[in-house]
Scaffold this motif. Structure first.
Motif, PDB file in Angstrom:
ATOM      1  N   CYS A  52       0.994  -1.208  -0.097  1.00  0.00           N
ATOM      2  CA  CYS A  52      -0.087   0.106  -0.016  1.00  0.00           C
ATOM      3  C   CYS A  52       0.916   1.396  -0.065  1.00  0.00           C
ATOM      4  O   CYS A  52       2.048   1.095   0.248  1.00  0.00           O
ATOM      5  CB  CYS A  52      -1.003   0.014   1.233  1.00  0.00           C
ATOM      6  N   GLU A  53       0.278   2.371  -0.493  1.00  0.00           N
ATOM      7  CA  GLU A  53       1.027   3.498  -0.745  1.00  0.00           C
ATOM      8  C   GLU A  53       0.273   4.685   0.225  1.00  0.00           C
ATOM      9  O   GLU A  53      -0.770   4.941   0.041  1.00  0.00           O
ATOM     10  CB  GLU A  53       1.375   3.801  -1.908  1.00  0.00           C
ATOM     11  N   SER A  54       0.964   5.659   0.769  1.00  0.00           N
ATOM     12  CA  SER A  54       0.504   6.649   1.325  1.00  0.00           C
ATOM     13  C   SER A  54       1.355   8.014   1.179  1.00  0.00           C
ATOM     14  O   SER A  54       2.762   7.755   1.371  1.00  0.00           O
ATOM     15  CB  SER A  54       0.607   6.648   2.866  1.00  0.00           C
ATOM     16  N   ASP A  97      -8.985   0.894   3.710  1.00  0.00           N
ATOM     17  CA  ASP A  97      -8.711   2.287   3.125  1.00  0.00           C
ATOM     18  C   ASP A  97      -7.852   2.956   4.203  1.00  0.00           C
ATOM     19  O   ASP A  97      -7.157   4.009   4.008  1.00  0.00           O
ATOM     20  CB  ASP A  97      -9.681   2.967   2.521  1.00  0.00           C
ATOM     21  N   SER A 100      -4.104   3.780   4.890  1.00  0.00           N
ATOM     22  CA  SER A 100      -3.181   4.845   4.230  1.00  0.00           C
ATOM     23  C   SER A 100      -3.274   6.004   4.940  1.00  0.00           C
ATOM     24  O   SER A 100      -2.293   6.707   5.142  1.00  0.00           O
ATOM     25  CB  SER A 100      -3.511   4.823   2.721  1.00  0.00           C
TER      26      SER A 100
END
Length: 402
Positions: A52-54, A97, A100
């Protein structure tokens, strides 16, 4: 198959319901394989284990009081161990979700705290150090919620309108610009030198090409001239060889003719001359021997004749004086002198005859007896002349005898 569930490779299957196999956890965790699930008595949920990307965009104040706008990207995921899956499932299973959002907030706080303890120069020049410190401080909190951070990248740092970073980079920019100008000048010089070298090489190549063309043209001309002269030269060479052969033949013919002449003329002539010389020598030797014998005999006979005729000669000489008028100046001595003179004349005649005989033999060598007879005739001629003188002297006048 009915009731058999299998999670995806990047998912964890969470089975709730029942009491066996939980181990104090609110659900059972299944990863990497399938499991029978009772449809009514068990409930199944899936938690993602993928990356995952934040993204974090935060305004932070440095230790110098300068506000910086920092933008960072965090790459994270749920841990693979059961504890991390259970922690993440309890917090994010209903709304995944939120992982993130929460991760961005956690890193924003740690980013503000760490930037506040650093200067702008450190932040700008040591971004990797900043990222490492943020990761270290957030690791514990991320582990509590079952997440692990794979990467933290500081994408941009901006000071807005303060111009601090620009001022800080001005010396570097000037140095870089100076280096760029120097490099540009060097590049220009190198380019000019390269162009000049290329022009020189091109000119040298053109010169070499012209030289090669000229040499080739000269070689072609020489070949053409040689080809055009090959016929006359070959003909002249052939004529020269013919003349040489004819000359050699003529020389051989002349030499052969000379040898023939020597064999036909010279050798016979030499042989004939040698024969004549030998015959002449033999004849001369014979005649010499005969002449010597004859001369020896004639001298003896002549001497005897002269001795016999000497009184007659004196008498004849005295008789020539018989009718002459002789004046005797000194008496008896004068008459004695006259008589002595007559005898002396007779002896002189005798000696002359002998000398003539000797000279005739020496000069003639081997002459015949005829020459000896000539000498005798000369002697006789002398006697005749003496008589003639007597006749001439007979006269009337007086005669003086010296």
């Amino acid at each position: 198959m009915f009731g058999y569930r299998v999670p995806a490779p990047d998912e964890a299957m969470l089975i709730s319901g029942g009491r066996r196999g939980l181990g104090g956890a609110p659900f059972r965790v299944v990863t990497g394989h399938g499991k029978f699930v009772l449809p009514v008595f068990r409930k199944t949920r899936f938690l993602t284990l993928s990356m995952c990307e934040s993204e974090v965009t935060e305004t932070c104040v440095t230790r110098q009081g300068i506000a910086l706008h920092v933008r960072a990207v965090i790459a994270f995921k749920v841990g693979n161990d059961h504890e991390s899956i259970i922690n993440a499932g309890q917090r994010f299973l209903s709304d995944q979700d939120q992982m993130s959002v929460l991760t961005g907030r956690i890193f924003a706080g740690h980013l503000r705290a760490i930037i506040g303890s650093m200067t702008v120069e450190e932040i700008v020049t040591e971004r990797q150090k900043l990222a490492a410190e943020v990761l270290d401080t957030s690791k514990t909190e991320m582990a509590k919620i079952g997440l692990i951070v794979d990467s933290l990248q500081i994408q941009s740092i901006d000071d807005g309108d303060t111009g601090y970073i620009d001022a800080m980079s001005a010396p570097h920019k000037a140095a870089i610009q100076r280096q760029a100008q120097i490099a540009q000048a060097q590049a220009t010089q190198a380019a000019a030198e390269a162009e000049q070298a290329a022009a020189r090489k091109q000119a040298e190549y053109a010169r070499q090409t012209a030289v090669v063309k000229a040499e080739y043209s000269a070689e072609v001309n020489r070949a053409e001239a040689h080809a055009s002269q090959a016929g006359p030269l070959a003909q002249a060479h052939a004529q020269q060889e013919v003349l040489a052969a004819q000359t050699e033949l003529a020389q051989r013919q002349a030499k052969l003719r000379q040898q023939q002449l020597v064999a036909e003329v010279v050798k016979p002539a030499e042989a004939e001359a040698e024969r004549v010389r030998i015959l002449a020598a033999a004849e001369a030797q014979r005649m010499k021997i005969q002449a010597e014998a004859a001369a020896s005999y004639d001298r003896v006979a002549l001497d005897r004749m002269l001795i016999d005729q000497l009184p007659q000669i004196v008498k004849e000489a005295a008789g020539g004086l018989a009718g002459a008028n002789v004046n005797v100046l000194n008496g008896a001595d004068g008459l004695g002198e006259i008589a002595a003179g007559l005898v002396s004349q007779g002896l002189t005649i005798l000696d002359s005859v002998r000398q003539n005989l000797g000279n005739g033999q020496d000069s003639s060598g081997a002459r015949g007896t005829g020459e000896g007879s000539a000498s005798d005739g000369a002697a006789a001629g002398g006697l005749l002349q003496l008589r003639a003188g007597k006749d001439k002297k007979s006269g009337d006048g007086p005669v003086d005898i010296d």
